[in-house]
Scaffold this motif. Structure first.
Motif, PDB file in Angstrom:
ATOM      1  N   ILE A   1       0.804  -1.279   0.096  1.00 18.18           N
ATOM      2  CA  ILE A   1      -0.187  -0.180   0.117  1.00 18.18           C
ATOM      3  C   ILE A   1       0.902   1.117   0.130  1.00 18.18           C
ATOM      4  O   ILE A   1       1.901   1.294   0.879  1.00 18.18           O
ATOM      5  CB  ILE A   1      -0.932  -0.024   1.201  1.00 18.18           C
ATOM      6  N   GLU A   2       0.720   2.230  -0.773  1.00 21.62           N
ATOM      7  CA  GLU A   2       1.216   3.425  -0.848  1.00 21.62           C
ATOM      8  C   GLU A   2       0.697   4.308   0.183  1.00 21.62           C
ATOM      9  O   GLU A   2      -0.396   4.549   0.332  1.00 21.62           O
ATOM     10  CB  GLU A   2       1.265   3.949  -2.228  1.00 21.62           C
ATOM     11  N   ASP A   3       1.686   5.458   0.668  1.00 14.25           N
ATOM     12  CA  ASP A   3       0.965   6.236   1.594  1.00 14.25           C
ATOM     13  C   ASP A   3       0.927   7.573   0.831  1.00 14.25           C
ATOM     14  O   ASP A   3       1.857   8.192   0.572  1.00 14.25           O
ATOM     15  CB  ASP A   3       2.018   6.535   2.820  1.00 14.25           C
ATOM     16  N   ALA A   4      -0.381   7.981   0.797  1.00 15.17           N
ATOM     17  CA  ALA A   4      -0.600   9.120  -0.153  1.00 15.17           C
ATOM     18  C   ALA A   4      -0.588  10.421   1.055  1.00 15.17           C
ATOM     19  O   ALA A   4      -0.596  11.616   0.546  1.00 15.17           O
ATOM     20  CB  ALA A   4      -2.091   9.269  -0.566  1.00 15.17           C
ATOM     21  N   ASP A   5      -0.511  10.271   2.473  1.00 10.00           N
ATOM     22  CA  ASP A   5      -0.455  11.187   3.212  1.00 10.00           C
ATOM     23  C   ASP A   5       0.857  12.097   3.710  1.00 10.00           C
ATOM     24  O   ASP A   5       0.989  12.778   4.124  1.00 10.00           O
ATOM     25  CB  ASP A   5      -1.431  10.948   4.399  1.00 10.00           C
ATOM     26  N   SER A   6       1.756  10.937   3.541  1.00 16.56           N
ATOM     27  CA  SER A   6       2.959  11.363   4.301  1.00 16.56           C
ATOM     28  C   SER A   6       4.339  11.104   3.157  1.00 16.56           C
ATOM     29  O   SER A   6       3.972  10.446   2.408  1.00 16.56           O
ATOM     30  CB  SER A   6       3.340  10.891   5.549  1.00 16.56           C
ATOM     31  N   ALA A   7       5.227  11.703   3.445  1.00 12.82           N
ATOM     32  CA  ALA A   7       6.524  11.531   2.775  1.00 12.82           C
ATOM     33  C   ALA A   7       7.390  10.256   3.208  1.00 12.82           C
ATOM     34  O   ALA A   7       8.666   9.861   2.952  1.00 12.82           O
ATOM     35  CB  ALA A   7       7.534  12.519   2.769  1.00 12.82           C
ATOM     36  N   MET A   8       6.541   9.249   3.707  1.00  9.77           N
ATOM     37  CA  MET A   8       7.273   7.832   4.178  1.00  9.77           C
ATOM     38  C   MET A   8       6.359   6.690   3.348  1.00  9.77           C
ATOM     39  O   MET A   8       5.311   6.870   3.278  1.00  9.77           O
ATOM     40  CB  MET A   8       6.920   7.647   5.502  1.00  9.77           C
ATOM     41  N   SER A   9       7.248   5.461   3.055  1.00  8.91           N
ATOM     42  CA  SER A   9       6.486   4.358   2.600  1.00  8.91           C
ATOM     43  C   SER A   9       6.345   3.490   3.686  1.00  8.91           C
ATOM     44  O   SER A   9       7.019   3.539   4.751  1.00  8.91           O
ATOM     45  CB  SER A   9       7.534   4.017   1.733  1.00  8.91           C
ATOM     46  N   PHE A  10       5.365   2.502   3.554  1.00  9.10           N
ATOM     47  CA  PHE A  10       4.847   1.554   4.526  1.00  9.10           C
ATOM     48  C   PHE A  10       5.949   0.301   4.516  1.00  9.10           C
ATOM     49  O   PHE A  10       5.748  -0.455   5.194  1.00  9.10           O
ATOM     50  CB  PHE A  10       3.555   1.003   4.281  1.00  9.10           C
ATOM     51  N   THR A  11       6.746   0.428   3.540  1.00 10.63           N
ATOM     52  CA  THR A  11       7.706  -0.878   3.343  1.00 10.63           C
ATOM     53  C   THR A  11       8.939  -0.661   3.615  1.00 10.63           C
ATOM     54  O   THR A  11       9.346   0.670   4.248  1.00 10.63           O
ATOM     55  CB  THR A  11       7.618  -1.504   1.932  1.00 10.63           C
ATOM     56  N   MET A  12      10.065  -1.647   3.324  1.00 10.27           N
ATOM     57  CA  MET A  12      11.439  -1.354   3.359  1.00 10.27           C
ATOM     58  C   MET A  12      12.237  -0.655   2.395  1.00 10.27           C
ATOM     59  O   MET A  12      13.172  -0.147   2.407  1.00 10.27           O
ATOM     60  CB  MET A  12      12.081  -2.513   3.880  1.00 10.27           C
ATOM     61  N   GLU A  13      11.405  -0.387   1.222  1.00  8.91           N
ATOM     62  CA  GLU A  13      11.519   0.451   0.135  1.00  8.91           C
ATOM     63  C   GLU A  13      11.826   1.829   0.591  1.00  8.91           C
ATOM     64  O   GLU A  13      10.687   2.314   1.000  1.00  8.91           O
ATOM     65  CB  GLU A  13      10.793   0.140  -1.115  1.00  8.91           C
ATOM     66  N   GLY A  14      12.817   2.409   0.260  1.00 12.20           N
ATOM     67  CA  GLY A  14      12.918   3.695   0.476  1.00 12.20           C
ATOM     68  C   GLY A  14      14.258   4.104   1.161  1.00 12.20           C
ATOM     69  O   GLY A  14      15.047   3.511   1.166  1.00 12.20           O
ATOM     70  N   TYR A  15      14.164   5.450   1.592  1.00  7.13           N
ATOM     71  CA  TYR A  15      15.610   6.018   2.148  1.00  7.13           C
ATOM     72  C   TYR A  15      15.764   5.475   3.607  1.00  7.13           C
ATOM     73  O   TYR A  15      14.895   5.814   4.427  1.00  7.13           O
ATOM     74  CB  TYR A  15      15.433   7.714   1.910  1.00  7.13           C
ATOM     75  N   HIS A  16      16.945   5.129   3.726  1.00  2.77           N
ATOM     76  CA  HIS A  16      17.306   4.689   5.167  1.00  2.77           C
ATOM     77  C   HIS A  16      18.332   5.641   6.109  1.00  2.77           C
ATOM     78  O   HIS A  16      18.613   5.350   7.097  1.00  2.77           O
ATOM     79  CB  HIS A  16      17.811   3.226   5.278  1.00  2.77           C
ATOM     80  N   GLY A  17      18.942   6.555   5.166  1.00  4.00           N
ATOM     81  CA  GLY A  17      19.876   7.307   5.993  1.00  4.00           C
ATOM     82  C   GLY A  17      19.025   8.234   7.184  1.00  4.00           C
ATOM     83  O   GLY A  17      17.945   8.192   7.290  1.00  4.00           O
ATOM     84  N   GLN A  18      19.769   9.429   7.255  1.00  7.65           N
ATOM     85  CA  GLN A  18      19.219  10.169   8.229  1.00  7.65           C
ATOM     86  C   GLN A  18      18.102  11.165   7.677  1.00  7.65           C
ATOM     87  O   GLN A  18      18.249  12.209   6.762  1.00  7.65           O
ATOM     88  CB  GLN A  18      20.032  11.243   9.061  1.00  7.65           C
ATOM     89  N   ALA A  19      16.646  11.189   8.014  1.00  9.57           N
ATOM     90  CA  ALA A  19      15.681  11.814   7.405  1.00  9.57           C
ATOM     91  C   ALA A  19      15.494  13.180   7.993  1.00  9.57           C
ATOM     92  O   ALA A  19      16.122  13.507   9.147  1.00  9.57           O
ATOM     93  CB  ALA A  19      14.506  10.831   7.444  1.00  9.57           C
ATOM     94  N   PRO A  20      14.726  13.871   7.538  1.00  7.31           N
ATOM     95  CA  PRO A  20      14.331  15.245   8.218  1.00  7.31           C
ATOM     96  C   PRO A  20      13.763  14.793   9.669  1.00  7.31           C
ATOM     97  O   PRO A  20      13.048  13.883   9.764  1.00  7.31           O
ATOM     98  CB  PRO A  20      13.212  15.741   7.237  1.00  7.31           C
ATOM     99  N   THR A  21      14.041  15.932  10.699  1.00  7.11           N
ATOM    100  CA  THR A  21      13.788  15.469  12.047  1.00  7.11           C
ATOM    101  C   THR A  21      12.451  14.905  12.209  1.00  7.11           C
ATOM    102  O   THR A  21      12.028  14.080  13.046  1.00  7.11           O
ATOM    103  CB  THR A  21      14.319  16.391  12.924  1.00  7.11           C
TER     104      THR A  21
END
Lengths: 171, 888
Positions: B714-734
């Motif tokens: 499922i994709e998250d239309a509401d925030s800049a995060m993904s519900f899965t392990m796909e995505g950025y794993h470094g230091q995100a905005p606080t």
């Protein structure tokens, strides 16, 4: 011309050589104990489940085909509430066996697990758990670990001193 | 700033820090156990050894414990010199000689500081072949699991529990290698902040007992940044989910708010989300048999057609939910869901903060204050983390003692030795004794009216232009004079009050004291506590009170995330509800109100929805959906939007971000909250921020028993995060930090890598936005001068008594917290108890404003004559409890 004759000669020679092909399934191949086939969950020498639900096999699995949930029983032992391997995803790499700190998960030389229906390749704990100790005999995690379980109190494990008397006054 | 050299590289560091802090801030991995940014150094673990050189020409150097050496000008150290590395690996080997072979069954495994430091120090194989010392464990209550074998004697637990949090029932016993950390006897840990032991302990001695019940490794949790929903402080948390249930709550570092810690209600109250009282299905006319989403909405459409609707929001629902409901029903028909009295109290407090010239402090500012005066609140039970901050604040003034002696404050043991038990002024005026009394210089116990009067007396002694209430005893005036002089003797006084004693005059008196101090030129702060996580937000959004909105004639009532029976008496709410044809309730847990509903629509808790809360400081903070539940549950604001669509009045807004934007457009007081987090299309290196770790396991197996084919996530239309392990794993905005991890740092102490300087602000700034700033122009002294409290005949005056476990609605539904909730009670002093002929521990029948309740009698002798303390917020207790009659 000479090479043609040599080739024909070789082919003829192979006609009389010992057969490498095995008449499977009438004949079975002889596999080493360390062959990486169907995965099983083993029991400790006391006949209890060896798996303590530490999740290391699941973490090590490169295709993420192991999933489990740990739980505790009254005796203090931790065991998997469910333990599922999706063999339709498994690549039989054996990383789970390497990661297992209790020798619970082991790969066996059984490779005959083909199914017509993919969902039949999803094995639950009852399908995975065997009665014996598998390849590693004699190991019992709770004898070595510091956790107390029913029948093995603090200080009764291997290499353990009796519990400290906190109120003791001796220097 | 001091110039120091670490491994040949020059750094500019704060000379008030030690070399360990300087090295870690500079990015070097120096292993440590006993040091903690909030606890300072004691040099007991010997793990942070580095080599310090005399000068540039010194090639040999000497071993020092980096945590015990100041980062003085010109220091030259090496963290990777071979003698330091060898020393550290020997130390860890010694520390590990007794450590049990437990990691597979230890809840700390995978996020264990000891594991991290052992790997970092290079110890691999155990050479010590003799026996391991063992310990018996203790039962420490429903929150904390004890496993003493794992201890490495770093002393962090007792230093945190006793020195930092003010507890006294955890201690260290015995000597040499038998040292034992625990209680004198088995029993529940009394401190309200015991849960932090889980994070403070570097190994698995103290672990989260609620997590043990549904044990999950850190790498398997789907985590998202969240805000605690259990009081008005608004602590930042990280919530973790696995297999569709919430597994644990961890503190999320926010320097301005909760720092490293949480209270036990916030940490262990989460299980209400997994309770059997959860509403997961549509209910129409009391039954969910055969009810589908479609049939429920058909019913609603018919029920709403041509009818007038009233909407009741909630101070425990997000701003967006309240706003969406207000948009659906119209401003005239919207209530924030507070009783008139509570609404007036909250409004008064907010207006005072907005119009006055005294700033409301963040918890960090509280910790920087020097003297504290509490009016009418038992803070430990109403805003627990504020109490923890006050415990730190009163230590400030004594720190000068250490300064004078040349002892840096991080050097904990000598600093403590020189300070001893001394602390800055803390004065408490409250209806009865509270947990902070152990560090209070003076206490004044009386009825709320008298507390307000007492406040005015203090204000008078600060600014003699203010009037002095009449009819005071010498004892009261001398106490007040002492408080005034104490507050005036410090540069940064703090006045704390709140809505919990339900008296406007107390709030006004607190404001007058603060304003008087401001006039006297002090850098004063004024903090008001509120009842719920979003009381401030709901009142800022504005709407009617319950009594007002029920005067409007309407046929249909929509209630969102609110149990009205916690606001007004049963009789009143029953009669209000009976006037409606349809009562539609949107909630996530069964309440007395849902029992009266004709339609119940399941909605998500704060872990299943995005939203914004405004805390008591006026800080708007964003929380995020952690996971997508498999039931019919969706966000409240989205459910309200569905209703709007069903009745052909669809909203233009599509996702969470749209709703927040139009909230800001329509309500200027919230300007800026749309910038609290990056928009949903925000990406780092072309990717959304991942909610799951890189090592998340089992995703091709966890649902294979249901369907062996893996569905598209499922994709998250509401925030800049993904519900899965796909995505950025470094230091995100606080505002989007989903968990703390850095290479080599798997435990929560990876936070070090997210801070600009260890123990300081996060890279990118601490999240949150203050909405309330003092206007400075419009302030006035209230000078309401109430009459003194008089005992009236046989009746008793009810004073609400709040308990950290039990008074808050949601946490008291959590399994572990439930074990700590007492029976409903009435507090009486012995005189009143004798007068009413009741004995301690007796269960009696009482009438609260005409509503009967059965309660247990407890004797509280510091309670004034004619007062009865009633367990507020407990099941079956009338929220209106001014008049108490004992029926027996």
């Amino acid at each position: 011309m000479l090479s043609h004759l040599r080739s024909i000669g070789l082919a003829l020679k192979h006609t009389f050589a010992k057969r490498e092909t095995i008449q499977y399934p009438d004949e079975k191949v002889d596999l080493a104990a360390r062959y990486r086939g169907r995965i099983v969950l083993t029991r400790d020498p006391d006949g209890m489940e060896r798996c303590v639900g530490c999740y290391l096999c699941a973490a090590a699995c490169p295709v993420d085909c192991i999933s489990l949930q740990a739980t505790n029983d009254e005796s203090g032992r931790r065991y998997p509430e469910f333990f599922r391997i999706n063999f339709s995803r498994c690549i039989f790499c054996g990383y789970c066996e390497e990661a297992c700190p209790t020798y619970a998960i082991q790969l066996t030389p059984d490779y005959e697990i083909s199914e017509y229906d993919r969902k039949n390749l999803v094995y639950e704990k009852e399908d995975l758990l065997i009665a014996g100790q598998g390849k590693q005999h004699g190991y019992n995690f709770y004898r070595v670990a510091g956790m107390a379980i029913t029948g093995k109190d603090k200080g009764e494990g291997q290499n353990e001193l009796p519990p400290v008397d906190v109120k003791g006054l001796m220097p | 700033m001091a110039k120091i050299k670490i491994n040949g590289k020059e750094f500019e560091v704060d000379p008030k820090k030690n070399l360990l802090e300087a090295s870690i801030s500079a990015g070097y991995d120096v292993p440590y156990f006993c040091w903690h940014p909030k606890l300072g150094s004691i040099g007991s673990c010997r793990q942070c050894a580095v080599v310090k050189y005399r000068d540039e020409n010194d090639t040999v150097g000497r071993l020092v414990m980096s945590c015990m050496e100041p980062a003085s000008e010109g220091s030259i150290i090496s963290t990777d010199a071979s003698q330091a590395v060898e020393f550290r690996s020997n130390v860890i080997e010694a520390l590990m000689t007794n450590h049990p072979h437990d990691c597979p069954v230890c809840d700390e495994g995978g996020e264990c500081h000891l594991q991290d430091m052992t790997v970092m120090s290079g110890h691999q194989t155990r050479r010590y072949e003799f026996g391991k010392r063992t310990h018996k464990n203790q039962y420490l209550g429903p929150f904390i699991n004890h496993e003493m074998n794992r201890c490495i004697q770093c002393y962090r637990c007792v230093r945190y529990y006793r020195d930092y949090a003010g507890g006294d029932d955890l201690n260290v016993f015995s000597s040499r290698n038998r040292v034992y950390f625990g209680r004198a006897n088995d029993g529940v840990l009394e401190s309200e902040f015991s849960g932090n032991l889980v994070e403070v302990c570097p190994t698995g001695v103290f672990t989260d007992k609620t997590l043990k019940k549904h044990h999950t490794r850190k790498w398997d949790l789907t985590t998202a940044p969240s805000i605690c929903t259990h009081c008005s402080v608004g602590c930042n948390t990280i919530v973790g989910e696995r297999y569709g249930t919430i597994r644990r709550v961890y503190s999320r570092y926010n320097e301005q708010v909760n720092g490293y810690f949480l209270c036990d209600r916030g940490r262990f109250g989460y299980e209400f989300m997994n309770s059997d009282k959860r509403i997961k299905k549509f209910v129409v006319n009391g039954s969910f048999d055969g009810v589908t989403k479609e049939s429920a909405f058909d019913f609603i459409v018919k029920a709403l057609k041509g009818k007038k609707i009233i909407g009741i929001g909630s101070p425990r629902a997000s701003l967006e939910t309240n706003f969406t409901l207000k948009q659906l029903v119209g401003n005239e028909n919207f209530s924030v869901g507070l009783s008139h009295k509570d609404y007036q109290l909250a409004k008064l407090a907010i207006d005072t903060l907005k119009n006055g010239n005294v700033r409301t402090p963040s918890l960090k500012e509280v910790e920087q204050c020097e003297s504290v005066f509490v009016l009418g609140e038992d803070i430990t039970n109403t805003a627990p983390m504020l109490a923890l901050s006050i415990r730190q604040a009163i230590k400030n003034i004594t720190k000068t003692k250490a300064d004078k002696a040349g002892i840096p404050l991080w050097n904990d043991a000598p600093a403590r030795e020189i300070i001893q038990d001394a602390h800055g002024p803390l004065h408490i005026a409250a209806p009865m004794a509270s947990r902070l009394d152990d560090v209070a210089n003076s206490t004044y116990f009386s009825a709320p009216e008298n507390i307000a009067r007492f406040g005015y007396v203090v204000a008078h002694f600060i600014d003699s232009k203010l009037s002095l209430p009449s009819g005071l005893t010498e004892e009261v005036t001398s106490k007040a004079r002492k408080i005034a002089s104490d507050l005036l003797s410090t540069a940064k006084p703090l006045i704390v009050s709140g809505v919990h004693c339900k008296n406007e005059d107390v709030l006004k008196a607190a404001s007058d004291v603060a304003q008087a101090l401001k006039t006297a030129g002090k850098d004063v702060r004024l903090s008001y506590t509120f009842e719920e996580s979003n009381t401030v937000g709901a009142v800022l959004l504005d709407g009617k009170s319950l009594e007002e909105v029920f005067e409007t004639k309407a046929e249909v009532l929509i209630i969102v995330e609110n149990d009205l029976y916690r606001r007004l008496s049963t009789e009143k709410i029953d009669s209000y509800l009976s006037k409606f044809e349809q009562v539609i309730v949107l909630d996530h847990n069964c309440t007395s109100t849902t029992k009266k509903a004709t339609v119940i629509l399941p909605v998500g808790t704060f872990t299943e929805a995005d939203g914004t809360f405004v805390n008591m400081e006026g800080r708007a903070q964003r929380f995020y959906q952690v996971f997508v539940p498999e039931s019919d549950t969706i966000e409240s604001w989205r459910r309200i939007a569905q209703i709007a669509t069903a009745i052909d009045k669809p909203f233009d807004q599509k996702n969470f971000y749209d709703f927040t934007e139009s909230l800001v457009i329509n309500n200027a007081q919230f300007t800026g909250i749309e910038t609290l987090a990056p928009p949903p299309d925000f990406k780092v290196q072309g990717q959304k921020i991942a909610r799951e770790s890189l090592r998340y396991s089992g995703r091709t197996a966890m649902k294979a028993n249901i369907n062996v084919h893996e569905l598209k996530p499922i994709e998250d239309a509401d925030s800049a995060m993904s519900f899965t392990m796909e995505g950025y794993h470094g230091q995100a905005p606080t505002s989007l930090i989903t968990s703390y991890w850095a290479p080599g740092w798997n435990s929560a102490q990876a936070i070090n890598k997210y801070q600009i300087e260890v123990g300081g602000a996060l890279h990118g700034g601490d999240p949150g936005l203050r909405l309330i700033e003092p206007s400075k122009t419009n302030f006035k002294f209230y000078q309401s001068n109430p009459d003194a409290f008089k005992v009236s005949g046989s009746g008793l005056k009810g004073v609400p008594v709040y308990k950290i476990f039990g008074s808050e609605e949601l946490s008291s539904k959590a399994a572990a917290v439930k074990e700590r909730v007492s029976e409903s009670f009435i507090l009486l002093n012995s005189k009143d108890a004798a007068k009413a002929d009741v004995k301690a521990d007796e269960t009696i029948e009482i009438s609260l404003n005409g509503q009967l309740s059965s309660v247990k009698v407890l004797i509280q002798d510091d309670l004034a004559d004619g007062l009865a303390g009633i367990s507020a917020g407990y099941c079956g207790i009338n929220p209106e409890m001014t008049d108490v009659t004992i029926k027996k």
